[in-house]
Write an enzyme that holds these catalytic residues in place. Structure first.
Site, short mmCIF file in Angstrom:
data_model
loop_
_atom_site.label_atom_id
_atom_site.label_comp_id
_atom_site.label_asym_id
_atom_site.label_seq_id
_atom_site.Cartn_x
_atom_site.Cartn_y
_atom_site.Cartn_z
N CYS A 198 0.85 -1.19 0.00
CA CYS A 198 0.00 0.00 0.00
C CYS A 198 0.89 1.24 0.00
O CYS A 198 1.63 1.48 0.95
CB CYS A 198 -0.90 -0.01 1.23
SG CYS A 198 -1.74 1.56 1.53
N CYS A 256 0.06 3.71 2.76
CA CYS A 256 0.55 3.23 4.06
C CYS A 256 2.06 3.46 4.18
O CYS A 256 2.57 3.79 5.25
CB CYS A 256 0.25 1.75 4.23
SG CYS A 256 -1.51 1.37 4.14
N ASP A 315 39.99 15.16 -14.02
CA ASP A 315 41.39 14.92 -13.69
C ASP A 315 42.04 14.37 -14.97
O ASP A 315 41.32 13.93 -15.87
CB ASP A 315 41.47 13.90 -12.55
CG ASP A 315 42.89 13.50 -12.24
OD1 ASP A 315 43.75 14.38 -12.15
OD2 ASP A 315 43.13 12.28 -12.11
N ASP A 362 39.91 9.75 -10.42
CA ASP A 362 40.16 8.32 -10.25
C ASP A 362 39.65 7.78 -8.92
O ASP A 362 39.74 6.59 -8.66
CB ASP A 362 41.65 7.99 -10.43
CG ASP A 362 42.53 8.70 -9.41
OD1 ASP A 362 41.99 9.23 -8.41
OD2 ASP A 362 43.75 8.74 -9.61
N ASP A 378 41.84 12.00 -5.66
CA ASP A 378 41.01 13.18 -5.89
C ASP A 378 39.84 13.28 -4.92
O ASP A 378 38.86 13.98 -5.21
CB ASP A 378 40.48 13.17 -7.32
CG ASP A 378 41.61 13.25 -8.34
OD1 ASP A 378 42.45 14.16 -8.21
OD2 ASP A 378 41.66 12.41 -9.23
#
Length: 765
Positions: A18, A21, A466, A660, A664
């Site tokens: 439901c 619900c 990068d 990567d 980073d």
């Protein structure tokens, strides 16, 4: 899991069907004082609860169970566990890895699958393991072993509604006395709508009035009250049958999403004393050997130690072309072994394996709701009470104000208004659409960690990359050697290899690899590493200098200042320039294509941040057609540069950083969306970012954005469609044009259509 002082608890609400619900359960749980955040996704039945450390988890669990029981007594609350393998056990003889027949999986009898039960019979090695031992499968961790129960429940519903429909038809067709006709209609009504009335009554006693059970109950009882017996029964019957089909559609979509991620290995063939024993993958330890036969899934991450085969990695990466693996190659759980027999040394436990983490990520992605989902939830909470109050006013005021208006007419219109008002179509289909999009993306090798990130991808206009490992392969190798005077390239490389023999720097290692011969370090004297410059070493009677331009200038050696694409290692011998070696990091094959396509789909700015030299960065930038290149940056300077780009950005477009996932992390965290080039089995990448591209291909970013845009389209199709249909029928109902049957279509029919449309999200290509 504890994170930043919080504890996350995940629960599965088994049997939740439901949508209204689900919305109430989420609201009630969020109101608990110890809960700091909660999210319930109806599509996955997964309830995420975050609490501060120090709260009793057992006490919280009991409160949650009580809330769920009060709202949906039939729903069972279970603790969520990471996807685990099914437990199956058997023993087989390990096939020998010798000979071509064993390598290609085509030995005599391997395709027949008619093992005769002899332990030494080599026919047993191939062909029938995919089909055996399924009788031993245990209930899965999510408690989804009740398919027979669901089937039985569906059968009971069909019988009950069928009997109701027959009685209803008899009352409609035959000209029966009014009392008999009323009795038949009443019996039919109780059969089709008894459970609706029961739920509505229980909800009213708990103070939860405004839900679909109440709306249908009051509407159909009202129809009986004004003498519209046939319409009251017919509408309830139509509603219940529609709900049944809606539930079937939702369950089907859930199953389809689960099937998309059907990469969980069922078993592993553990090698013990030369015998392969079929066990659950989670029972295997790091360092143990497993056997993978043709057609089987690789159960755990590991390294091939014996055998050669073609591997299908499409389930994890979306790549359809199989690739060959040989001894020494790494393989991941979820790969499918196509033809050869492989012996693999296990490198990770099942819980830490890539396949387990991917399953976990996709299952939990729905806990991070998109703004659209949150809006719809808030909208639905306010919408239903407003419409219900409007309906009450509609039933009372017009008969008191308008001349000739009757209470029976306006009560009927108000009842129609009530039926139309249920927001099920939105509450069900919106999260289902987002979850389908996430599941579909995972099939293409793109892991998106939440609906919020999936939606945010629609608004990206700036992408920052990068360089190393992202736009380039991140594999350094000698690409060029330039000599002067009478020194050969072989001699130059030898001098450089000896000079770099004590270094573990990637550039030094690439020179050593290119040299490829054993280095006698006993010949080296006066070894000196000069920070930021290079290396000085005596080899026999020669003083060798290997390093950058600064080293040449420091030692007053005249050198070649030509601008090369790559890292230049200058070599000097006894104070005289001998030449240079160029170390290059190759640009990935699809980087240029990816940049071009990103521009085509509307990216306004493409930027590269790199720690490499300015000349290298600018040349790669020109080669790929980037808008900006910022070179010679340290990790903290990358964050500063990203902040500067943020300030220059116009409008409210989102910014992506693609890296990567290892070096980073600060920039990934600062960007609106952090995208990691995850690679196969890169744990750091999977943990670091919001989106992970599993094949290390920049072009997968275009796939992610396209999937996000198509999912966004499907979600908004459902929102506009549902609200437009409801608005039309609300107006028609208010003016007495629409009847109760059309009202039910505006409720159940629209919800069913929206669910079916949402299912398209998982099939996006």
């Amino acid at each position: 899991m504890s994170m930043e002082g919080r504890i996350s608890t995940k629960l599965v609400l088994d049997g939740l069907c439901c949508s209204n619900c689900a919305m109430k359960i989420e609201q009630k749980v969020s109101e608990l004082k110890e809960v700091s955040h909660t999210s319930l996704n109806f599509a996955t039945k997964l309830l995420l609860i975050e609490t501060e450390q120090g709260n009793s988890q057992e006490e919280l669990l009991q409160k949650v169970k009580k809330i769920v029981k009060d709202i949906e007594p039939e729903v069972v609350v279970k603790e969520y566990k990471s996807p685990r393998a099914k437990r199956v056990k058997a023993q087989v003889q390990v096939p020998k890895q010798e000979g071509e027949q064993r390598q290609d999986g085509c030995s005599d009898g391997c395709c027949g699958g008619h093992g005769h039960g002899h332990a030494q019979d080599e026919h047993i090695h191939h062909g029938h393991y995919g089909a055996e031992d399924h009788s031993h499968e245990e209930e899965d961790e999510h408690g989804h072993s009740h398919s027979h129960g669901e089937g039985g429940s569906l059968k009971k519903k069909i019988i009950k509604f069928g009997i109701s429909a027959v009685i209803f038809a008899i009352a409609m067709i035959f000209d029966l006395p009014k009392s008999v006709s009323f009795g038949l209609f009443f019996i039919s009504y109780l059969l089709s709508g008894g459970d609706v009335l029961l739920k509505a009554g229980k909800n009213i006693l708990r103070g939860d009035v405004f839900d679909e059970n109440f709306l249908m109950g009051i509407a159909t009882i009202g129809a009986f009250a004004i003498g519209e017996f046939a319409e009251g029964v017919g509408v309830m019957l139509f509603y219940q049958v529609g709900e049944m089909f809606q539930d079937l559609a939702v369950n089907r979509s859930r199953k389809s999403i689960a099937d998309l991620m059907d990469i969980r290995p069922d078993y592993a063939n553990l090698i013990i004393d030369g015998i392969a024993k079929k066990v659950a993958p989670e029972e295997i330890d790091i360092g143990q050997l497993i056997l993978v036969k043709p057609g089987e899934k690789v159960p755990l991450d590991g390294k091939v130690v014996e055998g050669t085969s073609m591997i299908d990695s499409s389930a994890l990466t979306g790549e359809s072309v199989p690739r060959e693996v040989v001894p020494g190659d790494n393989v991941l759980g979820g790969f499918i072994n196509k033809n050869g027999v492989l012996t693999i040394e296990v490198m990770k436990d099942f819980e830490e394996s890539t396949v387990s983490k991917i399953l976990d990520l996709v299952q939990n992605a729905s806990s991070r709701k998109a703004p659209t989902e949150n809006f719809i939830t808030k909208f639905a909470r306010r919408y239903t009470p407003v419409v219900t109050i409007t309906a009450a006013l509609m039933a009372i005021l017009p008969p008191l104000i308008l001349p000739g208006a009757t209470f029976s007419e306006w009560v009927y219109r108000a009842l129609i208004f009530l039926v139309i008002s249920c927001p099920c179509a939105l509450v069900i289909s919106i999260p289902l659409g987002f979850f389908g999009g996430i599941g579909g993306a995972s099939r293409h090798g793109v892991l998106i960690k939440g609906s919020n990130y999936l939606e945010a991808l629609n608004y990206v206009d700036t992408v920052i990359f990068d360089k190393t490992g992202t736009l380039t392969k991140g594999v350094f190798k000698v690409t060029q050697m330039n000599t002067v005077e009478d020194i050969s390239k072989e001699q130059l490389l030898e001098y450089a290899a000896y000079a770099e023999s004590y270094s573990n720097h990637p550039i030094a290692l690439s020179i050593q690899k290119a040299y490829g011969r054993e280095i006698d370090k006993e010949q080296l004297e006066e070894y000196e590493e000069i920070a930021g410059h290079g290396i000085k070493v005596r080899l026999n009677d020669k003083m060798i200098y290997a390093g950058n331009a600064k080293l040449m200038e420091k030692e007053a050696i005249a050198y070649d200042k030509t601008d090369f694409l790559g890292t230049v290692v200058h070599i000097g011998i006894n104070g005289t320039y001998a030449g240079n070696i160029i170390i290059s990091d190759e640009v990935k094959e699809d980087s240029a294509k990816a940049m071009k396509e990103l521009k085509e789909i509307g990216m306004k700015k493409l930027v590269m941040l790199t720690g490499d030299s300015k000349s290298v960065g600018e040349k790669i930038g020109r080669q790929l057609g980037l808008d900006e290149v910022h070179a010679e940056l340290l990790p903290d300077q990358k964050v500063e540069q990203l902040e500067a780009i943020y300030k220059q950005k116009a409008g409210k477009g989102k910014l992506i950083f693609v890296g990567d996932g290892i070096n980073d992390a600060p920039v990934l965290a600062r960007a609106d969306i952090g995208v990691a080039m995850g690679g196969l089995g890169s744990d750091a990448a999977i943990e670091a970012a919001d989106v992970v591209l599993m094949t290390d291909e920049p072009s997968k970013l275009i796939s992610a954005i396209k999937i996000a845009k198509k999912t966004h389209t499907i979600v908004w199709q459902n929102i506009v469609f549902a609200l437009a249909i409801k608005a039309v029928f609300l107006i028609l109902g208010a003016f007495g044009v629409a009847n109760m049957w059309e009202a039910v279509f505006a409720d159940v029919g629209v919800a069913l259509i929206a669910v079916l449309n949402a299912m398209r999200a998982m099939k996006i290509k």
